[in-house]
Design an enzyme around this catalytic site. Structure first.
Site: not given
Ligand code: COA
Length: 322
Positions: A110, A245, A275
């Protein structure tokens, strides 16, 4: 040394995939995706090849710069990969444009567009007459496991381009890399050698530790923006626009809060694009340019982070007349 951006271009594939569309095959909901990421929809390459969107963005950028493909001295394509492992996407764009210059891809995920700008700056320090096309393209839809709800909802496809030549826009630039395949990784397909197929090979899809990447991303935006504004001799508050980004609205909001900057300095397109990896920053830049929002003398920061892990940021003093 420095350069100026003399033209920008972009392209998004036609097919729009909304959060509701995803619920047809993933255990997710519009509300979960919107509240955790700020994303409502993304564009996906279904009818188009990756080359198609790369070419459209390149042609737009050349037209905006007022130059012909034959005038190009170099094509740099930041991408995770085009339609083929080889030829490179840059070579295929060169062929379609009927340009004749050296052309190659670079891999910085990215952060690729900012790595590409830095590389262009280095080439321009050798030859101030060069005209360089940077075409940042990613089709994340090809790298995602569409059964994995934790990653499939985050990404979209797109292409963003810029033509750069010797000039005065670049005020400062800073890149970093911290090798780490745990946080974010896309393994190559491993082929079908008879000695390998019985073993447990990783699937060639994106896997990610979302929480780790989130923490890394917020720190990267803050550290890199502080660094490039200091190097440019300006305050964060002097920036007219920050183009971050477009990974996740919450990441941008957290960084803005930590930097004590108002959200209206950050230009956002994450809602309808998701993204788009390397294309994310130049897609926004092209949109602002085409809307006539960039005026000569404006100070703009670009900031990105991604697989590698890589980060990069720069400060530009816009010089192109609308
Ligand atoms: N829909 C519904 N539930 C979902 C889900 C979806 N698409 N994806 C994950 N969940 C669930 C998980 O299984 C978890 O359930 P649990 O508590 O029963 O285990 C719950 O939602 C919470 O997941 P969590 O990972 O804590 O969510 P979060 O608030 O941290 O958000 C991201 C997850 C991926 C959105 C966040 O961590 C993020 O944006 N990270 C950066 C990713 C990124 O930008 N990557 C590219 C970089 S270039």
């Amino acid at each position: 040394m420095s350069f100026s951006l003399i033209g920008t271009g972009s392209a998004l594939p036609k097919t729009i995939q909304t959060n509701s569309d995803l619920t047809a095959f993933l255990d997710t909901s519009h509300d979960w995706i919107l509240s955790r990421t700020g994303i409502e929809s993304r564009h996906i390459c279904i009818e188009e090849s990756i080359l198609d969107i790369a070419l459209t963005a390149s042609i737009n950028a050349l037209e905006n710069a007022g130059i012909e493909p034959k005038d190009l001295d170099l094509i740099i394509c930041p991408t995770l990969g085009g339609d083929t492992v080889t030829p490179s996407l840059a070579c295929l764009v060169q062929e379609k444009l009927e340009a004749t210059c050296p052309s190659f891809d670079i891999s910085a995920a990215c952060t690729g567009f900012i790595y590409g700008l830095d590389l262009a700056d280095a080439y321009l320090s050798r030859d101030r007459n060069m005209k360089i096309l940077i075409i940042a393209v990613d089709a994340m839809s090809k790298f995602i496991d569409w059964k994995d709800r934790s990653t499939a909802v985050l990404f979209g496809d797109g292409a963003g381009a810029a033509v750069v030549t010797a000039g005065t826009d670049l005020q400062s630039i800073h890149l970093t890399a911290v090798g780490n395949q745990h946080a974010l990784c896309i393994p190559w397909p491993k082929g079908n050698h008879p000695g390998l197929i019985e073993k447990d090979l990783p699937l060639p899809y994106l896997n990610m530790d979302g929480a780790e990447v989130y923490r890394f991303a917020v720190a990267a935006i803050c550290n890199d923006l502080r660094r490039v504004t200091r190097d440019a001799g300006i305050a964060l508050e002097d920036l007219d626009f920050i183009i971050p980004h477009q990974a996740n609205l919450r990441i941008i909001e957290s960084a803005a809060k930590r930097l004590k900057l108002p959200m209206n300095k950050f230009v956002l397109r994450v809602k309808n694009q998701g993204n788009t990896s390397a294309a994310s920053v130049p897609l926004v830049l092209d949109d602002l340019n085409r809307q006539g929002q960039l005026k000569p003398g404006m100070l703009i920061a670009l900031t990105a982070f991604g697989g590698g892990l890589t980060t990069g940021a720069c400060v530009l003093k816009w010089s192109k007349q609308a």
